[in-house]
Design an enzyme around this catalytic site. Structure first.
Site, PDB file in Angstrom:
ATOM      1  N   SER A  62      14.916  -0.499  -3.382  1.00 15.25           N
ATOM      2  CA  SER A  62      15.859  -1.597  -2.949  1.00 15.25           C
ATOM      3  C   SER A  62      16.520  -2.108  -4.137  1.00 15.25           C
ATOM      4  CB  SER A  62      15.056  -2.594  -2.296  1.00 15.25           C
ATOM      5  OG  SER A  62      15.931  -3.896  -1.999  1.00 15.25           O
TER       6      SER A  62
ATOM      7  N   GLN B 127      19.121   2.224  -3.369  1.00 17.37           N
ATOM      8  CA  GLN B 127      19.482   1.776  -1.986  1.00 17.37           C
ATOM      9  C   GLN B 127      20.565   0.325  -2.603  1.00 17.37           C
ATOM     10  OE1 GLN B 127      18.467  -1.742  -0.719  1.00 17.37           O
ATOM     11  NE2 GLN B 127      20.141  -1.913   0.296  1.00 17.37           N
TER      12      GLN B 127
ATOM     13  N   TYR C 252      23.410  -2.660  -1.621  1.00 18.77           N
ATOM     14  CA  TYR C 252      24.257  -3.570  -0.713  1.00 18.77           C
ATOM     15  C   TYR C 252      25.511  -4.011  -1.383  1.00 18.77           C
ATOM     16  CZ  TYR C 252      19.811  -4.850   1.818  1.00 18.77           C
ATOM     17  OH  TYR C 252      18.680  -4.944   2.647  1.00 18.77           O
TER      18      TYR C 252
ATOM     19  N   THR D 183      23.360   0.365   2.451  1.00 19.97           N
ATOM     20  CA  THR D 183      23.121  -0.034   3.668  1.00 19.97           C
ATOM     21  C   THR D 183      24.038  -1.091   4.108  1.00 19.97           C
ATOM     22  OG1 THR D 183      20.795   0.023   2.756  1.00 19.97           O
ATOM     23  CG2 THR D 183      21.252  -1.890   4.519  1.00 19.97           C
TER      24      THR D 183
ATOM     25  N   LYS E 245      23.252   3.985   5.626  1.00 24.68           N
ATOM     26  CA  LYS E 245      21.903   3.379   6.229  1.00 24.68           C
ATOM     27  C   LYS E 245      22.366   2.110   7.296  1.00 24.68           C
ATOM     28  CE  LYS E 245      17.296   1.732   5.398  1.00 24.68           C
ATOM     29  NZ  LYS E 245      17.443   0.311   5.666  1.00 24.68           N
TER      30      LYS E 245
ATOM     31  N   HIS F  40      17.224  -1.558  10.476  1.00 25.96           N
ATOM     32  CA  HIS F  40      16.812  -2.509   9.474  1.00 25.96           C
ATOM     33  C   HIS F  40      15.382  -2.666  10.090  1.00 25.96           C
ATOM     34  CE1 HIS F  40      18.456  -4.124   5.754  1.00 25.96           C
ATOM     35  NE2 HIS F  40      17.307  -4.761   6.018  1.00 25.96           N
TER      36      HIS F  40
ATOM     37  N   ARG G 123      15.164  -6.102  12.111  1.00 25.53           N
ATOM     38  CA  ARG G 123      15.051  -7.412  11.223  1.00 25.53           C
ATOM     39  C   ARG G 123      16.527  -8.176  11.358  1.00 25.53           C
ATOM     40  NH1 ARG G 123      10.722  -7.737   7.538  1.00 25.53           N
ATOM     41  NH2 ARG G 123      11.793  -8.460   5.701  1.00 25.53           N
TER      42      ARG G 123
HETATM   43  C1  FMN Z   1      10.012  -6.184   4.250  1.00 19.43           C
HETATM   44  C2  FMN Z   1      11.165  -5.366   4.372  1.00 19.43           C
HETATM   45  C3  FMN Z   1      12.216  -5.521   3.396  1.00 19.43           C
HETATM   46  C4  FMN Z   1      12.963  -4.553   3.542  1.00 19.43           C
HETATM   47  N1  FMN Z   1      14.208  -4.619   2.633  1.00 19.43           N
HETATM   48  C5  FMN Z   1      15.224  -3.731   2.779  1.00 19.43           C
HETATM   49  C6  FMN Z   1      16.152  -3.541   1.735  1.00 19.43           C
HETATM   50  O1  FMN Z   1      16.099  -4.142   0.664  1.00 19.43           O
HETATM   51  N2  FMN Z   1      17.160  -2.668   1.897  1.00 19.43           N
HETATM   52  C7  FMN Z   1      17.472  -1.834   2.940  1.00 19.43           C
HETATM   53  O2  FMN Z   1      18.245  -1.126   3.325  1.00 19.43           O
HETATM   54  N3  FMN Z   1      16.451  -1.975   3.928  1.00 19.43           N
HETATM   55  C8  FMN Z   1      15.328  -2.846   3.873  1.00 19.43           C
HETATM   56  N4  FMN Z   1      14.232  -2.880   4.892  1.00 19.43           N
HETATM   57  C9  FMN Z   1      14.492  -2.049   6.057  1.00 19.43           C
HETATM   58  C10 FMN Z   1      13.693  -0.841   5.861  1.00 19.43           C
HETATM   59  O3  FMN Z   1      14.303   0.261   4.974  1.00 19.43           O
HETATM   60  C11 FMN Z   1      13.745   0.044   7.003  1.00 19.43           C
HETATM   61  O4  FMN Z   1      14.805   0.382   7.627  1.00 19.43           O
HETATM   62  C12 FMN Z   1      12.825  -0.514   8.082  1.00 19.43           C
HETATM   63  O5  FMN Z   1      11.673  -0.911   7.749  1.00 19.43           O
HETATM   64  C13 FMN Z   1      12.184   0.756   9.119  1.00 19.43           C
HETATM   65  O6  FMN Z   1      11.462   0.406   9.908  1.00 19.43           O
HETATM   66  P1  FMN Z   1       9.778   0.337   9.821  1.00 19.43           P
HETATM   67  O7  FMN Z   1       9.531  -0.749   8.869  1.00 19.43           O
HETATM   68  O8  FMN Z   1       9.300   0.139  11.240  1.00 19.43           O
HETATM   69  O9  FMN Z   1       9.377   1.516   9.316  1.00 19.43           O
HETATM   70  C14 FMN Z   1      13.316  -3.873   4.604  1.00 19.43           C
HETATM   71  C15 FMN Z   1      12.227  -3.744   5.626  1.00 19.43           C
HETATM   72  C16 FMN Z   1      11.076  -4.456   5.486  1.00 19.43           C
HETATM   73  C17 FMN Z   1       9.933  -4.399   6.461  1.00 19.43           C
END
Ligand code: FMN
Length: 386
Positions: free
Chosen positions: A108, A128, A130, A156, A253, A277, A280
């Site tokens: 990330s 990855q 941003y 992303t 993404k 995401h 989230r």
């Molecule tokens: C704690 C956390 C931090 C994340 N940070 C990023 C990030 O920095 N960049 C990004 O593209 N996605 C981020 N994501 C999203 C994940 O890449 C991914 O899309 C998502 O976790 C997939 O769902 P899952 O946790 O159910 O496998 C994050 C997810 C979580 C849970």
């Protein structure tokens, strides 16, 4: 080998016991009422597979090709911010586990370990990105990823504004004047983590953001920078701008709509990640299991389709492929394992995923990854729409 853990949910329990409360809540939670977070898991689990018998399934291959490389499994570790805080130098440990298992690791932008630190330990990972307001920072990150030999750039695009995560407010990670005190109390309740990560894991800098935040930045500085620097004016023109600077595989993404997937193709992407995401961002958005089939149909093999959201097992990987993905990414699944047992935990989870994939493939009469398609889905009732 991690004793006492047989599944991702076992690792989730270990992570909860080991991490300071605010870090576990950050990892485990989603935005608002967490409707989409729950949908991701439940919709995927509700995909029913067709059991077939008396086919020769004595030899099963689980490897696959993506972006000109052979991977041991159609599974990768997706980007998870702050994962370097879940275990000592956590991103390095996760990158090592992924490389040993023959699968990609994605670092990330918001990591604790820098691109250079991870590349020195285990090169070839994906990076990855941003797009933030400071385009000089973005160009610099692309140049650093290129210099480090990253195998793909994962751009992303589903974070033009950050979704509110109630759990982060409640835990003291964001928005509260009492946050630092609350966090310190939570840290003191987790002496194993404190010794392993906060003491032996020093220096605790903000990885890739050190050039903008300085060497002594605190977690609150990072959260403040994130809040101020995300850019809600980003458009397809910026994708074109990134494309012009990155010659390798470019993966976009955060795609949840077939028209956006077509735009990705028109703008020179080599792949997309169907993703919300991990629930989230837009709470109430479609689960990725439901969004995937129509996106895969729109893409129609022109670029690679990766998917994430709710993948907690090898069975879930098989389901994602049957719904039209070429490759699945895990987010929380590997991060729980990292928090629970470090590199050995991540390696173990990947082994569990492979073993479960093999059983699922044998019982759906698939002997190679290419055999997994919508024919193995049971289409009854609600699922007729999938
Ligand atoms: C704690 C956390 C931090 C994340 N940070 C990023 C990030 O920095 N960049 C990004 O593209 N996605 C981020 N994501 C999203 C994940 O890449 C991914 O899309 C998502 O976790 C997939 O769902 P899952 O946790 O159910 O496998 C994050 C997810 C979580 C849970």
């Amino acid at each position: 080998m991690a004793k006492g853990a047989a599944s991702v949910s076992d690792y989730r329990a270990l992570a909860k016991a080991r991490l300071p409360h605010f870090l576990f809540e950050y990892l485990d939670g989603g935005s608002y009422d967490e409707v989409t977070l729950r949908r991701n898991v439940e919709d995927l689990q509700n995909i029913t597979l067709k059991q077939r018998v008396l086919r020769d399934v004595s030899s099963i291959g689980v490897s696959t090709e993506l972006f000109g490389k052979r991977w041991a499994l159609p599974v990768g570790l997706g980007p998870v911010g702050l994962s370097g805080l879940y275990a000592r130098r956590g991103e390095v440990q996760a990158a090592r586990a992924a490389a040993a298992a023959g699968v990609p690791f994605t670092l990330s932008t918001l990591s604790a370990c820098s691109i250079e630190e991870v590349a020195a330990a285990e090169p070839g990972f994906w990076f990855q990105l941003y797009i933030v307001r400071d385009r000089g920072f973005v160009s610099d990150m692309i140049a650093r990823a290129k210099a480090a030999g990253c195998g793909a750039l994962v751009l992303t695009v589903d974070l033009p504004v950050p979704g509110t995560r109630y759990r982060d407010y409640r835990s003291g990670l964001s928005g509260s004047m009492r946050g630092p005190v609350a966090r310190m109390k939570q840290v003191l309740r987790r002496p194993d983590w404190t010794w392993d990560v906060a003491v032996r894991g020093r220096p605790m800098t903000m990885g890739n953001l050190e050039p903008v935040l300085g060497a002594n930045a605190a977690l609150s500085d990072l959260m403040g920078w994130v809040g101020q620097n995300f850019d809600s004016s980003v458009t397809w023109k910026d994708v074109e701008w990134v494309r012009s600077q990155w010659p390798g595989p470019l993966v976009i993404k955060g795609i949840l709509d077939p028209d956006d997937a077509r735009e990705c193709i028109a703008n020179g992407a080599n792949g997309i990640v169907v993703s919300n995401h991990g629930g989230r961002q837009l709470d109430g958005a479609l689960s990725t299991a439901r969004a995937l089939p129509s996106i895969a149909a729109a893409v129609s093999g022109r670029i690679s389709v990766l998917a994430d959201g709710g993948v907690r097992s090898g069975l879930d990987v098989v389901r994602m492929l049957a719904l039209g993905a070429d490759f699945a990414l895990m987010g929380r699944g590997w991060a729980y394992a990292l928090a629970g047992r470090g590199q050995a935990g991540v390696a173990h989870v990947l082994k569990l995923i492979e073993a479960e994939m093999r059983v699922a493939m044998a019982l759906t009469a698939c002997t190679s990854i290419g055999d997994i398609d919508e024919q193995i889905l049971e289409r009854t009732g609600d699922q007729a729409t999938f």
